[in-house]
Design an enzyme around this catalytic site. Sequence first.
Site, PDB file in Angstrom:
ATOM      1  N   LYS A 104       0.414  -1.177  -0.266  1.00 53.54           N
ATOM      2  CA  LYS A 104      -0.298  -0.203   0.325  1.00 53.54           C
ATOM      3  C   LYS A 104       0.835   0.979  -0.426  1.00 53.54           C
ATOM      4  O   LYS A 104       0.318   2.249  -0.089  1.00 53.54           O
ATOM      5  CB  LYS A 104      -1.076  -0.256   1.547  1.00 53.54           C
ATOM      6  CG  LYS A 104      -2.260  -0.753   0.599  1.00 53.54           C
ATOM      7  CD  LYS A 104      -3.389  -0.664   2.032  1.00 53.54           C
ATOM      8  CE  LYS A 104      -4.531  -1.962   1.385  1.00 53.54           C
ATOM      9  NZ  LYS A 104      -3.508  -3.985   2.007  1.00 53.54           N
TER      10      LYS A 104
HETATM   11  C1  LIG Z   1      -4.847  -4.121   1.851  1.00 52.13           C
HETATM   12  C2  LIG Z   1      -4.048  -5.724   1.668  1.00 52.13           C
HETATM   13  C3  LIG Z   1      -4.168  -6.500   0.251  1.00 52.13           C
HETATM   14  C4  LIG Z   1      -5.744  -6.618  -0.003  1.00 52.13           C
HETATM   15  O1  LIG Z   1      -5.741  -6.045  -0.950  1.00 52.13           O
HETATM   16  P1  LIG Z   1      -6.752  -4.917  -2.343  1.00 52.13           P
HETATM   17  O2  LIG Z   1      -6.620  -4.281  -2.938  1.00 52.13           O
HETATM   18  O3  LIG Z   1      -7.777  -4.361  -1.307  1.00 52.13           O
HETATM   19  O4  LIG Z   1      -7.680  -6.669  -2.922  1.00 52.13           O
HETATM   20  C5  LIG Z   1      -3.294  -7.853   0.793  1.00 52.13           C
HETATM   21  N1  LIG Z   1      -2.265  -7.948   1.496  1.00 52.13           N
HETATM   22  C6  LIG Z   1      -2.356  -6.829   2.218  1.00 52.13           C
HETATM   23  C7  LIG Z   1      -0.965  -7.436   2.670  1.00 52.13           C
HETATM   24  C8  LIG Z   1      -2.501  -6.189   2.073  1.00 52.13           C
HETATM   25  O5  LIG Z   1      -2.391  -4.527   3.226  1.00 52.13           O
END
Ligand SMILES: *Cc1c(COP(=O)(O)O)cnc(C)c1O
Length: 438
Positions: free
Chosen positions: A108
């Site tokens: 993210k």
């Molecule tokens: C947010 C997140 C996901 C999921 O991603 P999305 O875009 O919400 O589908 C998967 N793994 C981790 C470690 C995350 O922080």
Amino acid sequence: MVRFISTNGKSEAVSFGKAMQQGLAPDGGLYMPDSIPRLPPGFWNSLETTSLQQIAVEVSKRFIEDELSEESLQALVDQAINFDAPLVHLYDQVWLLELFHGPTLAFKDFGARFMAQAFARLDENRDRDLLILVATSGDTGSAVANGFYGVPGTRVCLLYPSGKVSPLQEKQMTTLGGNVTALEVNGTFDDCQKLVKTAFGDKMLREKLRLSSANSINIARLLPQSFYYISACGSIRKATDPDVSPVYSVPSGNFGNLTAGLLAMKMGLPFERFLAATNRNDVVPGYLKTGIFEPRPSVQTISNAMDVGDPSNFDRLKYLFDNSAEAMRKVLWGASFDDLETRNCIKRIYEKTGRVVDPHTAVGLLAAEKYRKESGTGQPLIVLSTAHPSKFADIVEQEIGRPVEIPEQLKACLDKEKTSIPVGKGYESFKSFLTEHF
Ligand SMILES: *Cc1c(COP(=O)(O)O)cnc(C)c1O
């Protein structure tokens, strides 16, 4: 020139900057580009020698060119994407795309840092601070908080479900201070998301506060997540052969990451399939099976950043496939796994390869393995490794039987004191908090 339109089709088309500031379109839909430019053959042919940062500039200039010069776009990218996304071989045809080399050790960081830098350069209305409201089930919060931390003219208010994020994630969100406020909600992630959605739909509140979202619904977070799919393609070509059509396995919750892969697909990314890998919160794999979308309350799992019962990007998926489950199935393949399978995978991979994966990555690996078995594909399988295992050390250590190394970035915040404000899940009290504090 690319404009951004709502998936509900009832709002006017706007620029990237406007779509970013609004978050959600006025008609309640999600912004999507009205057309997705295909990148030229010359770009694809030279991918093996193009850096992630160059890819970022090439892609984003096609969406933001009328608002930012190439020079400022370059500066934006240099500040936001100041880390890499290496592709590492796991075994046989299975590869890990490590997306956890940013400051908060999760993928993210790509979206959050790009968005914060875009705000710093595109926000015109400087007389009032912008308030970024974020509901988080774990990693979004720390990535957004870090991305915006110290960016002038912005404040961040995070909402996270009390007791439902890892102690480390909580420390990362609640120890920054400065322009970052953390609210600890007595409820689930879906409750947090509902509070944020209600606030965005509240006209009176929006007259008082300049609100924006940084959840995966924001187009400014989505776009930068397409960069690493493209760079992974260059890396896998270099490591294998130039004609590959990889399978991308995406551990998913809100489906922002997967949607970004589909944007890259529209730009011309070679692929065989995208795998929608989920934990027991399996509404999208369920839809792929039955053609019926049945959102339901989320259940808690060990891959908690994917505990989403009503994934907000599903509208974008439907939009990209013209509402056709049939069309979606040609591109997406879904599978879900429970905590026991996930734990066993962490253990098995460690014993087999010596590599330690976090529970989210393990869900992606399980999907890749299942897909390979069922389809018999000979193409490389690229699993998006979404978080560093130390962020989920308690679970991982139970399976591998030894401590995981904690990187410096994390150690630093572990020593600091948590500062959070407890709130209920009712909207009225949340609203009065907002109007009193911001
Ligand atoms: C947010 C997140 C996901 C999921 O991603 P999305 O875009 O919400 O589908 C998967 N793994 C981790 C470690 C995350 O922080």
